[in-house]
Design a protein around this motif. Structure first.
Motif, short mmCIF file in Angstrom:
data_model
loop_
_atom_site.label_atom_id
_atom_site.label_comp_id
_atom_site.label_asym_id
_atom_site.label_seq_id
_atom_site.Cartn_x
_atom_site.Cartn_y
_atom_site.Cartn_z
N GLN A 116 8.72 -37.25 -5.90
CA GLN A 116 9.71 -36.32 -5.34
C GLN A 116 9.95 -36.63 -3.86
O GLN A 116 11.08 -36.65 -3.39
N GLN A 117 8.88 -36.89 -3.14
CA GLN A 117 8.98 -37.24 -1.72
C GLN A 117 9.73 -38.57 -1.54
O GLN A 117 10.56 -38.70 -0.64
N THR A 118 9.44 -39.54 -2.39
CA THR A 118 10.14 -40.83 -2.32
C THR A 118 11.64 -40.63 -2.49
O THR A 118 12.44 -41.14 -1.69
N LEU A 119 12.04 -39.91 -3.51
CA LEU A 119 13.47 -39.73 -3.79
C LEU A 119 14.15 -38.95 -2.67
O LEU A 119 15.28 -39.27 -2.29
N SER A 120 13.46 -37.98 -2.14
CA SER A 120 14.01 -37.21 -1.02
C SER A 120 14.26 -38.10 0.18
O SER A 120 15.32 -38.05 0.82
N LYS A 121 13.29 -38.94 0.50
CA LYS A 121 13.42 -39.85 1.66
C LYS A 121 14.48 -40.92 1.40
O LYS A 121 15.23 -41.29 2.31
N LEU A 122 14.56 -41.43 0.18
CA LEU A 122 15.54 -42.48 -0.13
C LEU A 122 16.98 -41.96 -0.01
O LEU A 122 17.88 -42.73 0.31
N LYS A 123 17.19 -40.67 -0.26
CA LYS A 123 18.54 -40.11 -0.13
C LYS A 123 19.09 -40.27 1.28
O LYS A 123 20.29 -40.39 1.47
N ALA A 124 18.21 -40.29 2.26
CA ALA A 124 18.63 -40.40 3.66
C ALA A 124 18.81 -41.85 4.10
O ALA A 124 19.22 -42.11 5.23
N CYS A 125 18.53 -42.80 3.22
CA CYS A 125 18.60 -44.22 3.58
C CYS A 125 19.90 -44.83 3.08
O CYS A 125 20.49 -44.36 2.11
N ASN A 126 20.31 -45.91 3.75
CA ASN A 126 21.47 -46.66 3.29
C ASN A 126 21.03 -48.06 2.88
O ASN A 126 19.87 -48.44 3.04
N ASP A 127 21.97 -48.81 2.33
CA ASP A 127 21.62 -50.14 1.82
C ASP A 127 21.10 -51.06 2.91
O ASP A 127 20.22 -51.89 2.65
N GLU A 128 21.59 -50.92 4.12
CA GLU A 128 21.11 -51.77 5.22
C GLU A 128 19.62 -51.55 5.46
O GLU A 128 18.90 -52.46 5.85
N TRP A 129 19.16 -50.32 5.26
CA TRP A 129 17.75 -49.99 5.45
C TRP A 129 16.87 -50.86 4.55
O TRP A 129 15.78 -51.27 4.97
#
Length: 177
Positions: A116-129
């Motif tokens: 759940q924490q992974t998915l939450s954090k990934l939502k804030a990331c973009n492809d460049e990340w």
């Protein structure tokens, strides 16, 4: 029902969504492997040098947690974090003695909480990340995409070990009947 396609996932950038699709698929297959296991099966050791299914499940969660810290927070784990995950990260003798007597629900909750924490954090990331390049202390370069590929390959590898343990359990059950 498991989806056998890699797709973009709504709410995530294109490549991150594809990564999420792979993470979800990998976890669904793992959860299918451990469905309905009893505590004695989760604690079973093939021999004195092996790891239990329970220890492998906590290891999967611990690797994902460590990669969250490295990729999202750009740091190594703190001492208190290491204390929590030490046995699961290192496996071996201490894990064999300490990671025992837990229900399947316990392992499922640990896996779900970290995911759940992974998915939450990934939502804030973009492809460049994903392609952001960093260097290990020894100078070797890596990027976030590699870190999350490693999370996938680690879970898949340990799922293979879980399948072997289940086969041995099944064979031993037939012998004792």
């Amino acid at each position: 029902m498991i989806d056998y396609r890699i797709n973009r996932v709504e709410g995530f950038s294109d490549k991150i969504g594809e990564l999420v699709s792979m993470l979800v698929h990998t976890r669904e297959v793992t959860l299918g492997e451990i469905k309905n296991l009893r505590q004695d099966e989760l604690d079973y050791l093939i021999d004195e040098g092996s790891n239990s299914i329970g220890a492998l499940l906590l290891h999967i969660a611990s690797i994902e947690f460590v990669h969250q810290v490295i990729s999202f927070e750009e740091r190594d784990i703190h001492e208190n974090e290491f204390k929590k995950w030490k046995e699961a990260l290192e496996l071996g003798p201490q894990a064999r003695n300490m990671i025992r007597n837990n229900s399947l629900t316990y392992y499922l909750e640990e896996l779900a909480q970290v995911r759940q924490q992974t998915l939450s954090k990934l939502k804030a990331c973009n492809d460049e990340w994903l392609f952001k390049e960093k260097h290990w202390e020894n100078g070797i370069p890596y990027n976030n995409y590699y870190l999350w590929f490693h999370v996938l390959e680690d879970e898949i590898n340990h799922r293979g070990q879980i399948r072997v343990i289940k086969r041995v359990l099944s064979k031993n059950k037939k012998i004792s009947e």
